[in-house]
Design a protein around this motif. Structure first.
Motif, PDB file in Angstrom:
ATOM      1  N   ALA A   1       0.978  -1.221   0.016  1.00 33.92           N
ATOM      2  CA  ALA A   1      -0.031   0.015  -0.059  1.00 33.92           C
ATOM      3  C   ALA A   1       0.628   1.262   0.082  1.00 33.92           C
ATOM      4  O   ALA A   1       0.553   2.294  -0.899  1.00 33.92           O
ATOM      5  CB  ALA A   1      -0.795  -0.180   1.400  1.00 33.92           C
ATOM      6  N   VAL A   2       1.824   1.306   0.999  1.00 34.40           N
ATOM      7  CA  VAL A   2       2.905   2.502   0.851  1.00 34.40           C
ATOM      8  C   VAL A   2       3.510   2.550  -0.547  1.00 34.40           C
ATOM      9  O   VAL A   2       3.568   3.768  -0.976  1.00 34.40           O
ATOM     10  CB  VAL A   2       3.880   2.271   1.956  1.00 34.40           C
ATOM     11  N   GLY A   3       3.983   1.645  -1.178  1.00 34.83           N
ATOM     12  CA  GLY A   3       4.656   1.497  -2.565  1.00 34.83           C
ATOM     13  C   GLY A   3       3.485   1.962  -3.424  1.00 34.83           C
ATOM     14  O   GLY A   3       4.250   2.847  -4.575  1.00 34.83           O
ATOM     15  N   ASN A   4       2.286   1.543  -3.378  1.00 38.74           N
ATOM     16  CA  ASN A   4       1.241   2.257  -4.334  1.00 38.74           C
ATOM     17  C   ASN A   4       1.230   3.755  -4.232  1.00 38.74           C
ATOM     18  O   ASN A   4       0.233   4.511  -4.881  1.00 38.74           O
ATOM     19  CB  ASN A   4      -0.009   1.478  -4.134  1.00 38.74           C
ATOM     20  N   LEU A   5       1.693   4.444  -3.169  1.00 37.21           N
ATOM     21  CA  LEU A   5       1.626   5.876  -3.043  1.00 37.21           C
ATOM     22  C   LEU A   5       2.704   6.640  -3.598  1.00 37.21           C
ATOM     23  O   LEU A   5       2.546   7.730  -3.795  1.00 37.21           O
ATOM     24  CB  LEU A   5       1.422   6.166  -1.308  1.00 37.21           C
ATOM     25  N   VAL A   6       3.653   5.909  -4.052  1.00 34.64           N
ATOM     26  CA  VAL A   6       4.816   6.575  -4.723  1.00 34.64           C
ATOM     27  C   VAL A   6       4.738   6.699  -6.307  1.00 34.64           C
ATOM     28  O   VAL A   6       4.302   5.542  -6.772  1.00 34.64           O
ATOM     29  CB  VAL A   6       5.866   5.820  -4.505  1.00 34.64           C
ATOM     30  N   GLY A   7       4.632   8.202  -6.755  1.00 31.27           N
ATOM     31  CA  GLY A   7       4.512   7.994  -8.013  1.00 31.27           C
ATOM     32  C   GLY A   7       3.299   7.962  -8.891  1.00 31.27           C
ATOM     33  O   GLY A   7       3.091   7.344  -9.836  1.00 31.27           O
ATOM     34  N   THR A   8       2.046   7.848  -8.095  1.00 32.31           N
ATOM     35  CA  THR A   8       0.844   7.456  -8.524  1.00 32.31           C
ATOM     36  C   THR A   8      -0.197   8.659  -8.432  1.00 32.31           C
ATOM     37  O   THR A   8      -0.056   9.771  -7.502  1.00 32.31           O
ATOM     38  CB  THR A   8       0.301   6.478  -7.878  1.00 32.31           C
ATOM     39  N   ALA A   9      -1.158   8.641  -9.255  1.00 28.81           N
ATOM     40  CA  ALA A   9      -2.224   9.786  -9.305  1.00 28.81           C
ATOM     41  C   ALA A   9      -2.860   9.499  -7.938  1.00 28.81           C
ATOM     42  O   ALA A   9      -3.121   8.335  -7.006  1.00 28.81           O
ATOM     43  CB  ALA A   9      -3.297   9.416 -10.519  1.00 28.81           C
ATOM     44  N   ALA A  10      -3.792  10.605  -7.514  1.00 31.15           N
ATOM     45  CA  ALA A  10      -4.559  10.825  -6.580  1.00 31.15           C
ATOM     46  C   ALA A  10      -5.487   9.733  -6.145  1.00 31.15           C
ATOM     47  O   ALA A  10      -5.683   8.933  -5.199  1.00 31.15           O
ATOM     48  CB  ALA A  10      -5.334  11.802  -6.329  1.00 31.15           C
ATOM     49  N   GLY A  11      -6.240   9.224  -7.427  1.00 31.00           N
ATOM     50  CA  GLY A  11      -7.254   8.291  -7.280  1.00 31.00           C
ATOM     51  C   GLY A  11      -6.537   7.017  -7.017  1.00 31.00           C
ATOM     52  O   GLY A  11      -6.990   6.147  -6.137  1.00 31.00           O
ATOM     53  N   ARG A  12      -5.400   6.705  -7.471  1.00 31.78           N
ATOM     54  CA  ARG A  12      -4.593   5.480  -7.328  1.00 31.78           C
ATOM     55  C   ARG A  12      -4.207   5.519  -5.749  1.00 31.78           C
ATOM     56  O   ARG A  12      -4.174   4.448  -4.976  1.00 31.78           O
ATOM     57  CB  ARG A  12      -3.563   5.410  -8.015  1.00 31.78           C
TER      58      ARG A  12
END
Length: 429
Positions: free
Chosen positions: A85-96
């Motif tokens: 989940a933390v990794g998905n916060l890196v370099g992704t859009a707000a929706g992601r």
């Protein structure tokens, strides 16, 4: 809503499916960052699986026993999901980012749900919310004295009982011991409130650790279990007093008098003295029993071996081989007895069972058939008890590990077996 099960039926299935779907969402990324995140998540999960038990039992000495493998798996999966989940916060859009946070929470809920299913600690939404059901405070003492009943209550009772049982809560002061426990929970069967109430026997119970007296009410479903026993026996059931030998900080006292606390004095003097003076029961200790689950089961056989005149019957459900503060026996002895091994050994059930005879003590042992740590402990301790002259009965609960499902399944068989001892039933011919 409060009565809906979270360990059986559709709720845990739905939570598990949502968690699996959420995990797939967390994994559904491409690119170098996604690969690095996955590698770190797997590493964290593996390290958690391999090292958490050591950390909890040896490194931090928080628990004397290891966590079951299935519980370790779900904790490790949750730890890996947090990394994803933390990794998905890196370099992704707000929706992601929002989707990642929601998915991480969903996986954690699914993992927590599976852990709760194993331990059966919180069986309903109400239990999760901290509800103990219809429990009232005990106000004042009962306006009738306790007395020593020479005859079994089954021979003095005409029944059946009318009305309903009650669960009350009250502090039991450590008048002699100086110990302060959390409030006790008291089950009073319907017969207790009869216009001509019988003098009823007493069952003292202790919960596992970590935990508290409320666990027997919530996780052990105590009132329903006792009501079922009463319904099958003309309204007769014991007065049950669930006590706390660990205090508000949930300190492991091992139910001993030691450098930690005078828990033995509390359980062997303060508790029985209070019950006799405040509840109006059968004060004949031949009709008393002490029981518990896990830590409480260990406490039960401790009371029976050290104070058999007070508690000549006991129920040891999933108890330990010996009392412990830490998985490191040396640390347990250092904390409780300043390193005096002889002082500790002199108080353990296995030592006492090897030194004394207990021909007048009855002990009921139960454990989950899948409990790899506590099943061998039950076999060793029950064999020692039988060798010391105790009358012993053992049972295993199929399909269960170290779970509150075990005491829920075992408490009625235990009472049926001990019924003649407590005077609640007649011995079968």
């Amino acid at each position: 809503m409060a009565d809906i099960s979270v360990i059986d039926g559709p709720v845990p299935v739905v939570v598990l499916i949502l968690g699996a779907f959420a995990l797939l969402i967390l994994l559904a990324r491409r690119g170098r960052t996604a690969i690095v995140t996955l590698a770190v998540a797997v590493a964290v999960a593996v390290v958690t699986f391999l090292g958490l038990n050591w950390l909890l039992t040896r490194g931090l000495s928080l628990f004397p026993e290891t966590l079951p493998t299935v519980v370790l798996f779900w904790i490790s999966l949750g730890a890996g999901a947090v990394v994803l989940a933390v990794g998905n916060l890196v370099g992704t859009a707000a929706g992601r980012k929002v989707l990642a946070i929601c998915s991480g929470v969903a996986v954690l809920l699914a993992a927590g749900s599976q852990i709760n299913i194993y331990f059966a600690e919180y069986p309903t939404f109400g239990a999760l919310a901290g509800s103990t059901g219809d429990v009232s405070p005990l106000t004042g003492s009962v306006q009738r004295p306790s007395a020593n009943a020479a005859t079994p209550v089954v021979d003095r009772w005409t029944g059946p009982a009318t009305g309903t049982s009650q669960v009350l809560t009250t502090p039991i002061p450590g008048t002699v011991s100086g110990f302060t426990g959390r409030d006790a929970y008291i089950y009073l069967p319907a017969a207790y409130f009869d216009p001509s109430p019988p003098l009823l026997p007493v069952l003292v119970l202790v919960s596992g650790q970590p935990g508290g007296p409320q666990d027997w009410i919530v996780s052990g479903n105590l009132q329903t279990q006792m009501d079922q026993f009463a319904a099958a026996n003309a309204g007769l059931a014991p007065v049950v007093v669930v006590v706390d030998p660990n205090g508000p900080n949930d300190t492991i006292t091992m139910c001993m008098d030691s450098n930690v606390a005078k828990a033995d004095t509390y359980l062997s003097q303060d508790v029985p003295n209070w019950i006799t003076s405040e509840l109006g029961v059968d004060s004949n200790h031949a009709h008393w029993a002490f029981g518990g689950f896990s830590y409480g089961g260990t406490c039960a056989i401790q009371m029976a071996t050290r104070h058999s005149q007070l508690y000549p019957s006991f129920i040891d459900i999933s108890g330990e081989r010996e009392p412990a503060i830490s998985a490191d026996r040396t640390q347990t002895i250092q904390t409780a007895f300043g390193g005096d091994t002889a002082a500790f050994d002199a108080l353990t059930p296995l030592t006492l069972l090897s030194q004394r005879r207990y021909p007048d003590v009855w002990g009921f042992f139960a454990v989950g058939a899948n409990d790899g740590e506590f099943l061998p402990a039950m076999n060793e301790v029950s064999a020692a008890a039988q060798k010391a002259g105790m009358t012993v009965h053992t049972e295993t609960v199929p399909g269960q590990g170290h779970s509150w499902a075990v005491p829920e399944a075992a408490i009625l068989p235990a009472l049926r077996w001990l019924g003649p001892r407590l005077g609640l039933t007649r011995a079968s011919s």
